[in-house]
Design an enzyme around this catalytic site. Structure first.
Site, PDB file in Angstrom:
ATOM      1  N   GLU A  33       8.177 -50.698   8.536  1.00  0.00           N
ATOM      2  CA  GLU A  33       8.066 -52.225   8.833  1.00  0.00           C
ATOM      3  C   GLU A  33       7.251 -52.973   7.908  1.00  0.00           C
ATOM      4  OE1 GLU A  33       8.440 -55.646  11.947  1.00  0.00           O
ATOM      5  OE2 GLU A  33       7.884 -54.021  12.725  1.00  0.00           O
ATOM      6  N   LYS A  68      15.290 -59.508   9.573  1.00  0.00           N
ATOM      7  CA  LYS A  68      15.085 -59.180  11.197  1.00  0.00           C
ATOM      8  C   LYS A  68      15.988 -60.624  11.602  1.00  0.00           C
ATOM      9  CE  LYS A  68      11.004 -57.805  13.726  1.00  0.00           C
ATOM     10  NZ  LYS A  68       9.800 -58.158  14.209  1.00  0.00           N
ATOM     11  N   CYS A 124      11.849 -52.973  14.361  1.00  0.00           N
ATOM     12  CA  CYS A 124      10.975 -53.196  15.197  1.00  0.00           C
ATOM     13  C   CYS A 124      11.743 -54.158  16.846  1.00  0.00           C
ATOM     14  CB  CYS A 124       9.602 -53.694  15.204  1.00  0.00           C
ATOM     15  SG  CYS A 124       8.492 -54.029  16.060  1.00  0.00           S
TER      16      CYS A 124
END
Length: 320
Positions: free
Chosen positions: A49, A132, A166
């Site tokens: 990430e 995200k 994540c």
């Protein structure tokens, strides 16, 4: 058998730190590590990430009312625009090394930053871009939110490849969307180095009956510029034992790993060092694992549960 045209797929999870806030040096490191993985036979290379150009550890970007945020501008300058010469460089890295390349970038568009994952094929073509959906905790101060158009799974010669970033992986509906799209190689770049994260990777692999590749960074204080505010002597922030930060203090411990469709490690977590974690994925194992549990087949109940996914772009203005 799974949809892969290859019975065995070699994957590489890169556990490394970029040169924080220095996009040119970080890109060079990415090229070097990608070439190393390609020489080792990797078909797919996965970076963590926000590898380009840093997860902003320990900093709140002076997010108080009326503050001026100089370091946010530096962070913005080291981010990746799409398109840009730097983005083209990523494409060329995939093509030159003949690998599928998955990279976590901080993407800039307009005046906003996004935590984004991009996947290129062996020819350097972009297969998908995923932003995200919900930045976690203080990440919301510096990153915008993604949209449903990024919930993508690409059908490739390796199999169906997709993933989440994540703590998106704790969103059951987001996972279910990928399962419904037939994900077989599930990519989970992260900045979470807790042991509970590793357990999550095992759970997702077993739940989705897919291989899971988790790539995390190992960061030290020395990976950041010497004037980066959280680690300067006059800053209030301190290491976990209360002492001033030292250059070798570890901020993120890694834990990159690769998990089978039954939740078992095919590559154990690696901690506290830079490494490339390799595994050979035996793709027929996916079909074998789905005999007694298939989350979107034999073990689904569409008559009871319904999920509607809005795949429209998050862009609010369109020109006819």
């Amino acid at each position: 058998m799974a949809s892969s045209k290859k019975e065995v797929v070699r994957v590489a999870a890169v556990q490394a730190a970029p040169f924080a806030f220095d996009l040119a040096k970080s890109l060079e490191k990415l090229r070097t590590l990608t070439a190393e993985a390609a020489i080792a036979g990797a078909d797919l290379v996965v970076f963590p990430e926000a590898f380009l150009s840093a997860y902003p550890w320990r900093y709140n970007f002076d997010a108080t009312v009326g503050a001026r945020r100089k370091w946010f501008a530096k962070y913005y300058d080291s981010a990746v625009a799409i398109p840009s010469p730097e983005f083209t460089g990523l494409s060329q890295t995939a093509k030159q090394n003949r690998v599928f390349l998955h990279v976590g970038i901080v993407e800039k568009e307009g005046g906003t930053l996004y935590c984004t994952s991009v996947l290129f094929d062996r020819e350097g073509s972009l297969l998908y871009k995923h932003r995200k959906l919900v930045p976690t905790a203080a990440e919301r101060l510096v990153w915008g939110r993604g949209a449903g158009d990024g919930l993508a799974v690409s059908n490739t010669e390796l199999g169906n490849v997709g993933g989440l970033i994540c703590w998106e992986n704790y969103m059951p509906a987001a996972r279910m969307a990928l399962y419904e799209k037939g994900v077989e190689i599930y990519l989970a770049p992260t900045a979470d180095d807790l042991t509970t994260w590793v357990a999550t990777m095992q759970h997702i692999a077993k739940e989705g009956r897919c291989f899971v590749v988790s790539a995390n960074s190992v960061y030290k204080v020395a990976d950041f510029p010497p004037d980066y505010p959280p680690f300067t002597l006059d800053h209030h922030d301190r290491s976990p034992d209360g002492s001033p930060w030292g250059p070798d203090d570890i901020l993120n411990h890694g834990g990159s790993c690769i998990v089978s469709p039954l939740g078992e490690f095919v590559a154990e977590p690696v901690w506290d060092k830079e490494a490339i974690v390799y595994a050979d994925l035996h793709m027929p194992a996916i079909t074998e694992a789905r005999m007694d549990f298939d989350p979107v087949g034999s073990y689904s109940r569409p008559d009871v549960f319904t999920l509607i996914v809005n795949t429209k772009s998050g862009t609010g203005v369109q020109f006819a």
